[in-house]
Design an enzyme around this catalytic site. Structure first.
Site, PDB file in Angstrom:
ATOM      1  N   ASP A 138      -2.867  20.761  38.651  1.00  0.00           N
ATOM      2  CA  ASP A 138      -1.618  20.315  38.283  1.00  0.00           C
ATOM      3  C   ASP A 138      -0.742  21.212  37.434  1.00  0.00           C
ATOM      4  OD1 ASP A 138      -1.891  17.742  39.631  1.00  0.00           O
ATOM      5  OD2 ASP A 138      -2.827  17.213  37.809  1.00  0.00           O
TER       6      ASP A 138
ATOM      7  N   CYS B  74      -4.201  13.698  21.297  1.00  0.00           N
ATOM      8  CA  CYS B  74      -4.112  15.091  21.638  1.00  0.00           C
ATOM      9  C   CYS B  74      -2.859  15.780  22.218  1.00  0.00           C
ATOM     10  CB  CYS B  74      -5.310  15.363  22.602  1.00  0.00           C
ATOM     11  SG  CYS B  74      -5.506  17.403  23.013  1.00  0.00           S
TER      12      CYS B  74
ATOM     13  N   GLY C 156       1.501  20.203  33.407  1.00  0.00           N
ATOM     14  CA  GLY C 156       1.619  19.683  34.802  1.00  0.00           C
ATOM     15  C   GLY C 156       1.372  18.062  34.803  1.00  0.00           C
TER      16      GLY C 156
ATOM     17  N   CYS D 184     -13.171  15.968  26.324  1.00  0.00           N
ATOM     18  CA  CYS D 184     -13.710  17.346  26.312  1.00  0.00           C
ATOM     19  C   CYS D 184     -14.712  17.643  25.397  1.00  0.00           C
ATOM     20  CB  CYS D 184     -12.288  18.245  26.394  1.00  0.00           C
ATOM     21  SG  CYS D 184     -11.603  18.146  24.664  1.00  0.00           S
TER      22      CYS D 184
END
EC number: 2.8.1.13
Length: 348
Positions: A14, A105, A129, A197
């Site tokens: 993306d 985030c 993206g 993550c």
């Protein structure tokens, strides 16, 4: 002279296509790749699902920047990410809530810390993206409703929208992959990131243990007050969850979590539906009337429902026009007028 754009380049398809589309439109592009956690985490953990910001993503991002001959900058956000996202995730869990780190985030890190770096480098805009649209300084859903990410972007402050470009919002995911194939972008078929993550192995228990956070087991109680078993710790459960590890003779769902008593209340399905909620920590995009009608999402993958909203200074009182399953404190509510995002906030 062409405008300068800092593209948040993750290493996925993306953001790679967003970068390519902006070059095609004549922008002068610089790629910014952020590191949220130390690379060692991905070496010591078994990665269960595709997550962002891993060493392989950094490698892919470098290859994409090199292919298109654009400057490439790695921005280390590990410290601010720990303070703003990981610490928030821990404290909300300990308060009996179900936090949404990816939502914040976007505000604090991607379109906060990294955006500030890019603008101070002389960039005119910052791009990503994400699938959403910004029109006349307002946030709208993407044209591809299946991929729309306006829910997660609704944390970004209104005044920043004029400096953000979202080229993918006009396209479907399928078209973005086709564009990537035609442009010879090597990550055209790369799978999407889907988990946190900082939790690549999805192991919540180890996550808390490694940080010295003690999670105590406690009782599972029915709404009539009967103890039917033990839970492993409040952070490992969320409202509406059915998998409880107890045999109760009927299907029971988490209805509430009590921090003071360290117990979970469970009930049959019909008791987990609610007709109202309160929303605080508001981020407002539109001029809101004291009372207004809207539709609301209380999770990204969630059936949107119509609602009647009372706007009271720093909070919203929301009446659903149909009962809603598993309204979860700590999660995010995003309000829409058709495709336009009106506001967002945290469910109390």
């Amino acid at each position: 002279m062409s405008a300068k754009v800092g593209v948040l380049l993750s290493g996925g398809v993306d953001s790679a296509v967003a970068l390519y589309l902006l070059i095609e439109k004549g922008y002068e592009v610089t790629a910014y790749h952020m590191k949220t956690v130390r690379d060692e985490l991905y070496i010591t953990k078994q990665i269960k699902h595709k997550v962002c910001c891993s060493p392989s993503d950094t490698h892919d991002a470098q290859l994409i920047a090199k292919k298109f001959g654009v400057p490439f900058k790695i921005i280390h956000v590990e410290d601010v990410f720990k303070e703003k996202i990981i610490d928030y995730f821990i404290s909300e869990n300990l308060a009996g809530k179900t936090p949404n780190p990816c939502f914040f985030c976007n505000d604090y890190i991607k379109f906060g810390f990294v955006m500030d770096v890019a603008l101070s480098d002389g960039m005119d805009f910052v791009a990503s993206g994400h699938y959403a649209r910004i029109l006349n300084g307002k946030l709208y859903r993407a044209l591809d409703k299946e991929k729309d990410q306006s829910y997660f972007l609704a944390s970004i402050k209104k005044e920043k929208l004029s400096k953000i470009l979202l080229p993918n919002g006009e396209y479907s995911k399928e078209t973005i992959r086709d564009i990537a194939e035609r442009a010879g972008i090597h990550v055209a078929k790369k799978i999407d990131s889907q988990d946190l993550c900082f939790l690549p192995d999805n192991d919540f228990k180890s996550f808390f243990e490694e940080r010295g956070v003690k999670i105590e087991p406690g009782n599972i109680i029915t709404s009539e007050g009967k103890i039917i078993g033990k839970h492993e710790g409040l952070p490992f459960y969320t409202i509406g969850q059915r998998k409880l590890g107890v045999a109760a003779g009927q299907k029971l769902y988490v209805k509430a979590k009590n921090v003071e008593g360290n117990f979970i209340v469970v009930s049959p399905l019909d008791e987990v539906y609610q007709n109202e909620m309160k929303v605080k920590s508001l981020n407002i995009y539109a001029d809101l009337h004291d009372e207004f009608l809207a539709t609301v999402k209380i999770r990204q993958k969630f059936k949107e429902v119509p609602c009647r909203v009372k706007y009271l200074k720093d909070e919203l009182k929301v009446q659903f026009l149909e009962p809603v399953f598993a309204v979860t404190p700590g999660q995010i509510a995003v309000f829409y007028n058709e495709d336009e995002v009106l506001c967002s906030g945290v469910i109390e």
